[in-house]
Write an enzyme that holds these catalytic residues in place. Structure first.
Site, mmCIF file in Angstrom:
data_model
loop_
_atom_site.group_PDB
_atom_site.id
_atom_site.type_symbol
_atom_site.label_atom_id
_atom_site.label_comp_id
_atom_site.label_asym_id
_atom_site.label_seq_id
_atom_site.Cartn_x
_atom_site.Cartn_y
_atom_site.Cartn_z
ATOM 1 C CB CYS A 1 -26.210 10.622 25.294
ATOM 2 S SG CYS A 1 -27.054 10.150 23.758
ATOM 3 C CG HIS B 1 -28.386 15.022 25.488
ATOM 4 N ND1 HIS B 1 -27.020 15.005 25.349
ATOM 5 C CD2 HIS B 1 -28.868 14.160 24.566
ATOM 6 C CE1 HIS B 1 -26.685 14.180 24.374
ATOM 7 N NE2 HIS B 1 -27.793 13.655 23.884
ATOM 8 C CD GLU C 1 -26.096 17.785 27.515
ATOM 9 O OE1 GLU C 1 -25.839 17.294 26.399
ATOM 10 O OE2 GLU C 1 -26.414 17.090 28.503
#
Length: 213
Positions: free
Chosen positions: A88, A193, A195
């Site tokens: 990001c 993202h 994750e």
């Protein structure tokens, strides 16, 4: 293998740590994953992840506020050429400059600038938030095994416009093309993202853990 997730006061550190630990376990790599703000630990890491949320200028100042951190990042990513992943705003910081509220110099590792996304459809809301499909621009080890029409999770109002087309690995569409992944040599970055991107995100992280640029 030692992987450092950089702690400079910005980023989803715990969710990133959990995702990298899970991907490491599932891939059988067994990486030692640490969240760290210690320059000496980051400089010596085998792989480095730079997360980032919020405004470009705030994240840049956050790096400078940790004594020795900027030099440690350059030691690992540039001088030692260790695999490096920005997430990001962490990806955006690799650009030459960011133009979010003010013009601020970036790390200058990838030519280009960070600008506001401007969807052609005025009904599309800013920030761009949610699941979107990524479209590879060329083959790359980080994209290995990802199925066609892979969907990942975005939350952002700005994106990195690379100066050179070869640095663009994947796009997404939100009223026009938006940079999703950049890469040059041992450097890579995702606007999304990983994750938070469930199975696809874990596969991408696994590719990063095994990447030999």
């Amino acid at each position: 293998m030692k992987l450092a997730i950089v702690d400079y006061g910005s980023g989803n550190l715990r969710s990133a740590e959990k995702a990298f630990l899970r991907a490491s376990a599932e891939s059988g790599i067994g990486a030692e994953v640490r969240v760290s703000s210690r320059p000496e630990e980051i400089a010596a890491a085998d792989r480095v992840v730079l997360p980032g949320v919020g405004a470009f200028a705030d994240c840049r100042r956050g790096i400078l506020a940790v004594p020795g951190l900027l030099d440690a990042l350059e030691e690992a990513a540039i001088r030692r050429a260790r695999p490096f992943l920005g997430i990001c705003v962490g990806m955006q910081l690799m650009a030459e400059c960011g133009r979010e509220f003010e013009t601020v110099a970036g790390l200058g590792w990838i030519g280009g600038e960070v600008v506001a996304i401007a969807p052609s459809d005025p009904s599309l809301k800013i920030p761009h938030m949610g699941w979107n499909e990524i479209e590879p621009c060329r083959e790359h080890p980080l994209l290995f095994g990802l199925p066609p029409a892979s969907h990942v999770y975005f939350v952002h109002s700005y994106h990195l416009l690379p100066r050179e087309e070869r640095d663009l690995l994947a796009l997404t569409d939100y009223g026009g093309p938006i940079t999703a992944i950049v890469g040059r040599g041992n450097l890579a970055g995702t606007q999304f993202h990983p994750e938070k991107s469930q199975k696809i995100g874990l596969s991408f992280i696994g590719n990063f853990l095994s990447w030999r640029p």
